[in-house]
Design a protein around this motif. Structure first.
Motif, short mmCIF file in Angstrom:
data_model
loop_
_atom_site.label_atom_id
_atom_site.label_comp_id
_atom_site.label_asym_id
_atom_site.label_seq_id
_atom_site.Cartn_x
_atom_site.Cartn_y
_atom_site.Cartn_z
N THR A 186 65.51 172.14 -1.83
CA THR A 186 65.46 171.98 -0.37
C THR A 186 64.05 171.60 0.08
O THR A 186 63.05 172.09 -0.44
CB THR A 186 65.89 173.28 0.34
N ILE A 187 64.01 170.71 1.07
CA ILE A 187 62.73 170.27 1.66
C ILE A 187 62.81 170.44 3.16
O ILE A 187 63.75 169.92 3.79
CB ILE A 187 62.46 168.78 1.36
N ASP A 188 61.84 171.14 3.75
CA ASP A 188 61.77 171.12 5.22
C ASP A 188 60.50 170.39 5.65
O ASP A 188 59.55 170.26 4.88
CB ASP A 188 61.90 172.52 5.86
N VAL A 189 60.54 169.87 6.89
CA VAL A 189 59.36 169.20 7.44
C VAL A 189 58.71 170.17 8.44
O VAL A 189 59.42 170.90 9.14
CB VAL A 189 59.72 167.87 8.15
N ALA A 190 57.37 170.17 8.46
CA ALA A 190 56.69 170.94 9.51
C ALA A 190 57.24 170.43 10.83
O ALA A 190 57.47 169.23 10.98
CB ALA A 190 55.19 170.67 9.45
N CYS A 191 57.49 171.31 11.78
CA CYS A 191 58.22 170.84 12.96
C CYS A 191 57.57 171.27 14.27
O CYS A 191 57.40 172.44 14.55
CB CYS A 191 59.67 171.31 12.87
N TYR A 192 57.27 170.26 15.07
CA TYR A 192 56.69 170.45 16.40
C TYR A 192 57.72 171.04 17.36
O TYR A 192 57.39 171.78 18.29
CB TYR A 192 56.29 169.06 16.91
N GLY A 193 58.99 170.73 17.09
CA GLY A 193 60.10 171.08 17.98
C GLY A 193 61.06 169.90 17.96
O GLY A 193 60.62 168.78 17.71
N VAL A 194 62.35 170.16 18.21
CA VAL A 194 63.30 169.04 18.17
C VAL A 194 63.73 168.63 19.58
O VAL A 194 64.31 169.41 20.32
CB VAL A 194 64.54 169.35 17.30
N PRO A 195 63.41 167.38 19.98
CA PRO A 195 63.76 166.90 21.31
C PRO A 195 65.26 166.71 21.54
O PRO A 195 66.03 166.55 20.59
CB PRO A 195 63.02 165.56 21.41
N SER A 196 65.61 166.72 22.81
CA SER A 196 67.01 166.64 23.24
C SER A 196 67.63 165.26 22.96
O SER A 196 67.09 164.23 23.40
CB SER A 196 67.05 166.90 24.75
N PRO A 197 68.78 165.24 22.28
CA PRO A 197 69.49 163.97 22.07
C PRO A 197 69.88 163.30 23.40
O PRO A 197 69.97 162.08 23.48
CB PRO A 197 70.74 164.39 21.29
N LYS A 198 70.10 164.11 24.45
CA LYS A 198 70.48 163.53 25.74
C LYS A 198 69.32 162.72 26.33
O LYS A 198 69.51 161.60 26.81
CB LYS A 198 70.86 164.67 26.70
N VAL A 199 68.11 163.29 26.25
CA VAL A 199 66.95 162.57 26.80
C VAL A 199 66.69 161.31 25.96
O VAL A 199 66.35 160.25 26.50
CB VAL A 199 65.69 163.48 26.83
N TRP A 200 66.89 161.43 24.64
CA TRP A 200 66.72 160.27 23.75
C TRP A 200 67.69 159.14 24.17
O TRP A 200 67.30 157.98 24.27
CB TRP A 200 66.95 160.70 22.30
N SER A 201 68.95 159.49 24.46
CA SER A 201 69.93 158.47 24.87
C SER A 201 69.50 157.82 26.18
O SER A 201 69.65 156.61 26.36
CB SER A 201 71.31 159.09 25.09
N MET A 202 68.95 158.64 27.11
CA MET A 202 68.51 158.09 28.40
C MET A 202 67.36 157.12 28.19
O MET A 202 67.29 156.05 28.81
CB MET A 202 68.07 159.21 29.34
N TYR A 203 66.45 157.49 27.30
CA TYR A 203 65.29 156.63 26.98
C TYR A 203 65.78 155.29 26.42
O TYR A 203 65.32 154.22 26.81
CB TYR A 203 64.40 157.38 25.99
N LEU A 204 66.77 155.36 25.50
CA LEU A 204 67.28 154.13 24.89
C LEU A 204 67.98 153.24 25.91
O LEU A 204 67.80 152.02 25.91
CB LEU A 204 68.24 154.46 23.74
N GLU A 205 68.77 153.87 26.79
CA GLU A 205 69.45 153.08 27.83
C GLU A 205 68.42 152.37 28.71
O GLU A 205 68.57 151.21 29.07
CB GLU A 205 70.35 153.98 28.70
N ASP A 206 67.35 153.10 29.04
CA ASP A 206 66.27 152.56 29.87
C ASP A 206 65.62 151.34 29.18
O ASP A 206 65.37 150.32 29.81
CB ASP A 206 65.24 153.68 30.08
#
Ligand code: FAD
Length: 399
Positions: A186-206
């Motif tokens: 198993t490998i994990d990545v150091a993580c800042y936090g996981v952003p919202s998929p909803k906001v990501w979709s809004m960004y892409l639509e924009d």
């Protein structure tokens, strides 16, 4: 009423409960902020308790590696010798080296990929040409789908499996499996936090609206301006493209200000020293201060941490394909705050999601919370007048 967790804010959305449920009465549904949470169909629930047994959050008190006993973790500054792979990876390309090793052994690699709409989800690959889909960080919470079940099936058939993801993804897998399997790395990545998929979709639509074209490819970690000055790069089907350094890109500004992360990320229970992965990978920001040779080419340096003897043995087997320089774990951790500690939740996060959920459009949200002009001004003040003056100005503005 059946409850998995008393405090659902601590749910990491890994879906171990849903995948373990024998009656398939748990489905993962998006909340208002755009994160996945389990929903139980009480009519079909037999109250067997297997969902609670599979939940990594309920187990988190006694998880993590037994570091004192084993002499782990051990840390290295590292990068792969293949420049092509290194330049096409987020940091030093170490993930690809581990993945290639697993694939050469006839194994299967699980990790985060984009789907055709650029949503982020976990998937499995077993052929080298498919590896690029898992390469590079996608700074959005990845939907695990049925990957824990798929991994379990392979492990029961004694096939090698490399499972990669964030710390909570790995904790979810371990908790789902419920016992160790010799073929699993198993490998994990150091993580800042996981952003919202909803906001990501809004960004892409924009973006699609602005460029009047569908998206062809995305890299969060384009290195054309170097590793330290990495860019968001979006290419469109009509041949045009968007490239902005992280400090000027709206999505990265929101991410950097901790507005977009899942609530549980602000009190993450799966960072070091509680990582349950064999290997942890991170960007080695500040590597220059260690005075190592060959780290100035700005092509990317990984921080590789072996947390277990299995992790160390696999690192040994890819050694000839990488440049490795061992350092103390303390040195590694001191330059990378998110390795061991969660960021505090800013008060603006609640305001941001409140606005989003009462229908404030993405353009207005950008102007109010993720404004590159404001960010550039702050950077200019900091660089030209110094951090002290910038801090005083910030206090004045707040007052
Ligand atoms: C959400 C997120 C936050 C991060 N925050 C930090 C940080 O604060 N500090 C830091 O030093 N490093 C952070 N990283 C890790 C860093 O960006 C690199 O992933 C790491 O250095 C490995 O790089 P690489 O060159 O070895 O491999 P790469 O090929 O760049 O990494 C690919 C690996 O990342 C995994 N991955 C990609 N996207 C996701 C996702 N959405 N969810 C789960 N796994 C994913 C893949 O499955 C694969 O294992 C973060 C990564 C992610 C995904």
């Amino acid at each position: 009423m059946v409850i998995i967790l008393e405090n659902m804010d601590s749910c990491v959305g890994c879906s171990a409960c849903a995948q373990r449920c024998p009656t398939s009465c748990i489905s993962m549904v998006y909340d208002d902020e755009g994160f996945l949470f389990p929903r139980i169909d009480e009519e079909r629930c037999t109250d067997c308790g297997l969902c609670k047994k599979a939940c990594p959050v309920l187990k988190s008190g006694n998880a993590g590696q037994d570091q004192e006993q084993t002499g782990f973790p051990r840390a290295w500054a590292a990068w792969c010798l293949d420049d092509d792979i290194r330049l096409n990876s987020s940091s030093g390309g170490l993930f690809s080296m581990f993945a290639e090793h697993c694939l050469r052994e006839g194994g299967t690699v699980f990790g985060a990929a984009f789907d055709k709409d650029f949503k982020v989800h976990h998937t499995a690959i077993s052929k080298l040409p498919d590896l690029d889909s898992l390469r590079r960080s996608k700074y959005v919470q990845s939907d695990i789908n049925q990957c824990y079940r798929e991994a379990e099936k392979l492990l029961m058939e004694k096939r090698p499996v490399l499972f990669s993801g964030t710390g909570c993804h790995i904790a979810g897998l371990k908790s789902f499996l419920g016992k160790p399997y010799p073929g699993l790395l198993t490998i994990d990545v150091a993580c800042y936090g996981v952003p919202s998929p909803k906001v990501w979709s809004m960004y892409l639509e924009d973006m699609k609206k602005k460029y009047k074209s569908e998206i062809a490819a995305i890299s969060f970690r384009d290195k054309k301006n170097g590793w330290k000055n990495y860019c968001m790069h979006i290419s469109f089907k009509d041949g045009s493209f968007y490239r902005r350094t992280a400090v000027k890109d709206t999505f990265f500004i929101g991410f950097g200000k901790n507005l977009l992360s899942r609530k549980c990320c602000f009190s993450c229970q799966f960072r070091h020293p509680n990582s349950q992965a064999d290997i942890t990978l991170a960007d080695f920001w500040g590597v220059e201060r260690l005075g190592l040779t060959d780290t100035r080419d700005d092509k990317g340096i990984s921080l590789v941490i072996a947390n277990t003897p299995e992790g160390l043995a696999t690192l040994e087997s890819i050694r000839e394909k990488c440049c490795l320089s061992e350092i103390s774990f303390m040195d590694a951790a001191s330059g990378n705050p998110r390795l061991t500690a969660s960021a505090p939740m800013p008060y603006q996060r609640a305001l941001f999601f409140e606005d989003l959920n009462r229908g404030v459009g993405f353009s207005a949200l950008k102007r109010k919370y993720m404004n590159p002009a404001v960010q550039s001004l702050k950077l200019w003040v900091k660089r030209t007048l110094g951090a002290g003056v910038a801090g005083k100005l910030k206090k004045l503005i707040k007052a």
